[in-house]
Every structure is written in structure tokens, then in C-alpha cells.
Design a protein around this motif. Structure first.
Motif, PDB file in Angstrom:
ATOM      1  N   LEU A 108      51.358 -28.205 -23.961  1.00  0.00           N
ATOM      2  CA  LEU A 108      52.740 -27.761 -23.762  1.00  0.00           C
ATOM      3  C   LEU A 108      53.196 -28.048 -22.343  1.00  0.00           C
ATOM      4  O   LEU A 108      54.286 -28.604 -22.120  1.00  0.00           O
ATOM      5  CB  LEU A 108      52.847 -26.259 -24.051  1.00  0.00           C
ATOM      6  CG  LEU A 108      54.168 -25.593 -23.653  1.00  0.00           C
ATOM      7  CD1 LEU A 108      55.318 -26.137 -24.489  1.00  0.00           C
ATOM      8  CD2 LEU A 108      54.058 -24.076 -23.782  1.00  0.00           C
ATOM      9  N   ARG A 109      52.360 -27.679 -21.369  1.00  0.00           N
ATOM     10  CA  ARG A 109      52.758 -27.855 -19.974  1.00  0.00           C
ATOM     11  C   ARG A 109      52.985 -29.315 -19.628  1.00  0.00           C
ATOM     12  O   ARG A 109      53.971 -29.661 -18.958  1.00  0.00           O
ATOM     13  CB  ARG A 109      51.697 -27.252 -19.050  1.00  0.00           C
ATOM     14  CG  ARG A 109      52.060 -27.366 -17.583  1.00  0.00           C
ATOM     15  CD  ARG A 109      51.093 -26.640 -16.698  1.00  0.00           C
ATOM     16  NE  ARG A 109      51.408 -26.894 -15.294  1.00  0.00           N
ATOM     17  CZ  ARG A 109      50.698 -26.411 -14.277  1.00  0.00           C
ATOM     18  NH1 ARG A 109      49.651 -25.638 -14.503  1.00  0.00           N
ATOM     19  NH2 ARG A 109      51.039 -26.704 -13.039  1.00  0.00           N
ATOM     20  N   GLU A 110      52.101 -30.190 -20.087  1.00  0.00           N
ATOM     21  CA  GLU A 110      52.274 -31.605 -19.764  1.00  0.00           C
ATOM     22  C   GLU A 110      53.560 -32.153 -20.376  1.00  0.00           C
ATOM     23  O   GLU A 110      54.283 -32.934 -19.736  1.00  0.00           O
ATOM     24  CB  GLU A 110      51.074 -32.415 -20.252  1.00  0.00           C
ATOM     25  CG  GLU A 110      51.164 -33.887 -19.879  1.00  0.00           C
ATOM     26  CD  GLU A 110      49.887 -34.652 -20.164  1.00  0.00           C
ATOM     27  OE1 GLU A 110      49.795 -35.815 -19.741  1.00  0.00           O
ATOM     28  OE2 GLU A 110      48.981 -34.084 -20.802  1.00  0.00           O
ATOM     29  N   ARG A 121      54.574 -40.204 -13.237  1.00  0.00           N
ATOM     30  CA  ARG A 121      54.101 -39.600 -14.477  1.00  0.00           C
ATOM     31  C   ARG A 121      52.591 -39.742 -14.624  1.00  0.00           C
ATOM     32  O   ARG A 121      51.907 -38.826 -15.081  1.00  0.00           O
ATOM     33  CB  ARG A 121      54.823 -40.220 -15.679  1.00  0.00           C
ATOM     34  CG  ARG A 121      56.253 -39.706 -15.870  1.00  0.00           C
ATOM     35  CD  ARG A 121      56.802 -40.130 -17.227  1.00  0.00           C
ATOM     36  NE  ARG A 121      57.011 -41.563 -17.283  1.00  0.00           N
ATOM     37  CZ  ARG A 121      58.169 -42.155 -17.017  1.00  0.00           C
ATOM     38  NH1 ARG A 121      59.218 -41.431 -16.667  1.00  0.00           N
ATOM     39  NH2 ARG A 121      58.297 -43.472 -17.101  1.00  0.00           N
ATOM     40  N   ALA A 122      52.054 -40.901 -14.218  1.00  0.00           N
ATOM     41  CA  ALA A 122      50.611 -41.113 -14.309  1.00  0.00           C
ATOM     42  C   ALA A 122      49.871 -40.149 -13.384  1.00  0.00           C
ATOM     43  O   ALA A 122      48.841 -39.558 -13.759  1.00  0.00           O
ATOM     44  CB  ALA A 122      50.265 -42.558 -13.953  1.00  0.00           C
ATOM     45  N   GLU A 123      50.407 -39.974 -12.159  1.00  0.00           N
ATOM     46  CA  GLU A 123      49.781 -39.056 -11.202  1.00  0.00           C
ATOM     47  C   GLU A 123      49.841 -37.619 -11.706  1.00  0.00           C
ATOM     48  O   GLU A 123      48.865 -36.867 -11.600  1.00  0.00           O
ATOM     49  CB  GLU A 123      50.481 -39.159  -9.852  1.00  0.00           C
ATOM     50  CG  GLU A 123      49.898 -38.282  -8.751  1.00  0.00           C
ATOM     51  CD  GLU A 123      48.539 -38.755  -8.274  1.00  0.00           C
ATOM     52  OE1 GLU A 123      47.815 -37.934  -7.659  1.00  0.00           O
ATOM     53  OE2 GLU A 123      48.192 -39.931  -8.494  1.00  0.00           O
ATOM     54  N   MET A 124      50.977 -37.220 -12.274  1.00  0.00           N
ATOM     55  CA  MET A 124      51.111 -35.866 -12.789  1.00  0.00           C
ATOM     56  C   MET A 124      50.179 -35.639 -13.976  1.00  0.00           C
ATOM     57  O   MET A 124      49.554 -34.583 -14.100  1.00  0.00           O
ATOM     58  CB  MET A 124      52.562 -35.593 -13.191  1.00  0.00           C
ATOM     59  CG  MET A 124      52.783 -34.212 -13.812  1.00  0.00           C
ATOM     60  SD  MET A 124      52.305 -32.853 -12.694  1.00  0.00           S
ATOM     61  CE  MET A 124      53.762 -32.794 -11.645  1.00  0.00           C
ATOM     62  N   SER A 125      50.054 -36.629 -14.848  1.00  0.00           N
ATOM     63  CA  SER A 125      49.133 -36.503 -15.984  1.00  0.00           C
ATOM     64  C   SER A 125      47.700 -36.306 -15.507  1.00  0.00           C
ATOM     65  O   SER A 125      46.967 -35.453 -16.027  1.00  0.00           O
ATOM     66  CB  SER A 125      49.215 -37.734 -16.891  1.00  0.00           C
ATOM     67  OG  SER A 125      50.447 -37.787 -17.571  1.00  0.00           O
ATOM     68  N   ASP A 126      47.296 -37.095 -14.506  1.00  0.00           N
ATOM     69  CA  ASP A 126      45.947 -36.948 -13.952  1.00  0.00           C
ATOM     70  C   ASP A 126      45.774 -35.559 -13.326  1.00  0.00           C
ATOM     71  O   ASP A 126      44.716 -34.924 -13.474  1.00  0.00           O
ATOM     72  CB  ASP A 126      45.688 -38.021 -12.896  1.00  0.00           C
ATOM     73  CG  ASP A 126      45.493 -39.403 -13.501  1.00  0.00           C
ATOM     74  OD1 ASP A 126      45.281 -39.497 -14.728  1.00  0.00           O
ATOM     75  OD2 ASP A 126      45.572 -40.397 -12.743  1.00  0.00           O
TER      76      ASP A 126
END
Length: 229
Positions: free
Chosen positions: A87-89, A198-203
Motif C-alpha cells: 500500500l505504501r509503495e 521512483r527507482a530510488e524510492m522503491s529501493d
């Protein structure tokens, strides 16, 4: 100049919910525990009204459930951790991407100040202060994104994430890498590279999910007397 109103203390129901939430997340209140209103009111020296308010909050966050005989602790499983982070992601990636075009200079300065506070907390190994600053940082990202509906969802579940965050930062030997990761997120917002952001936040969120999953797993194993792997 308009006079500033004094800060209002949290309502008793909110305070009691915070106490019970931490006990549930740390599994000091075990799944299946019957939460008796009268007993809680006596233990915490409050009336039954704040107890009911607290239990309703915890029910809305999926930590307790109402049955015929009252409220019972559900707790958090590994699947719950995964669901919360899924949910958070899904909402935070939208919020942070929107922040590229929506964030104000004032919000960027606020973000830098929070990161500086996180580094200072890491310097003195202040886990509680670090966790509180971490939560404020992510709330800022939602505000910067400008979608109040996303912020509403974050506000609903932030208390649960805050309790989980407190649990995991206490286990971190060095909080500096996490603080610098937050600074990197601000750098990418300024650069305006949405894909990289987005990639950094996903990691970032995957790392948080893994740490929290391990912390909850260790608590569950401790209950069963097994040795955590």
C-alpha cells in the motif's frame, strides 16, 4: 500579527492508542488477547470513553478486531507487513513523483532541515528522535505532492508505520546511511528525473520492508522459543 494558539495535547484516546499500538507491534500484547474496557480504564486511570476511542482507532488500523465479547488483538504478521508496504509503495511513488513539479522552496528547505536533524540523531544514536524525524520527512513528501487524498491515506496508517519504525531503528547499529538516503531523495526531486526518483524510492521502501519484516520475524520466533536465523 495573529497570536499563535498553544499546542494542544493529544486526546486521551490518542495517547492510549499510541501506548497499546506499540505494545501490539512489539507483541507484548499477544494476538488473541482480550482487551477489556474496564480493565484498561483502571490500568491507565482513564474513563471508558478514551478506551473506546483508542480501540476503535486500533480496529481501523487492523491491529484489533471487534467480536461478540469485545475487542481482541490481531497483531501483525509477515503478510501484514507486506500488505502495508505494498500500500505504501503504491501511494508514495505517486506522491514523490508529483513532488517534482509541486514542491515549494520552503518545503525543500524543510526537507533539508529534517535530514540534518536525522544526521544529528544518528550522531548521538538517538533512535527515537531519528524515527520521529523519518516520519516527518515522509509526511512532507505527501504534502509536497499536493494530493490531499494520498495524504489522508498516509495519515491513517502513519501511526502503525511509526511504531514499526521505532522497532527497527533500535536495531540499526549506524543510522547515518538511512539519513543520507533521505537526502538523496531530495536531490533527485530537485534534479527532476522521475524514473530515477521512483527507482530510488522503491529501493528505499524495499529496504524498510525487509528490516521490519526481520524485526517482526524475530519477535515471533522469540515467542516460540526458536533461534532467529
Amino acid at each position: 500579527m495573529v497570536p499563535m494558539l498553544p499546542a494542544r495535547a493529544p486526546a486521551l484516546g490518542d495517547q492510549l492508542a499510541a501506548v497499546l499500538r506499540d505494545l501490539i507491534v512489539r507483541r507484548q500484547l499477544q494476538p488473541g488477547t482480550h482487551l477489556v474496557e474496564d480493565a484498561l480504564a483502571a490500568e491507565y486511570d482513564v474513563s471508558r470513553g478514551p478506551v473506546r476511542d483508542a480501540l476503535r482507532q486500533l480496529e481501523s488500523q487492523g491491529l484489533v478486531e471487534s467480536r461478540r465479547r469485545g475487542f481482541f488483538v490481531i497483531g501483525l504478521s509477515q503478510d501484514d507487513i507486506n500488505d502495508l508496504y505494498e500500500l505504501r509503495e503504491s501511494i508514495e511513488l505517486v506522491a514523490v513523483t508529483r513532488a517534482i513539479s509541486q514542491v515549494s522552496d520552503l518545503q525543500m528547505r524543510e526537507g533539508r532541515d529534517i535530514v540534518a536533524e536525522m544526521i544529528a540523531c544518528a550522531d548521538r544514536a538517538d533512535a527515537a528522535g531519528f524515527a520521529a524525524a523519518d516520519m516527518r520527512f515522509h509526511a512532507l513528501l505527501y504534502r509536497a505532492g499536493g494530493n490531499r487524498r494520498l495524504l489522508d491515506v498516509w495519515d491513517a496508517y502513519e501511526p502503525v508505520f511509526a511504531s514499526l519504525m521505532q522497532l527497527t531503528v533500535e536495531e540499526d547499529v549506524d543510522l547515518h546511511p538511512s539519513a543520507h538516503d533521505h537526502g538523496q531523495l531530495l536531490d533527485l526531486i530537485e534534479e527532476g528525473d522521475a524514473d530515477k526518483l521512483r527507482a530510488e524510492m522503491s529501493d528505499h521502501l524495499d529496504g524498510a520492508r525487509a528490516r521490519m519484516g526481520r524485526a517482526v520475524h524475530a519477535l515471533i520466533q522469540d515467542e516460540s522459543g526458536e533461534v532467529a536465523s
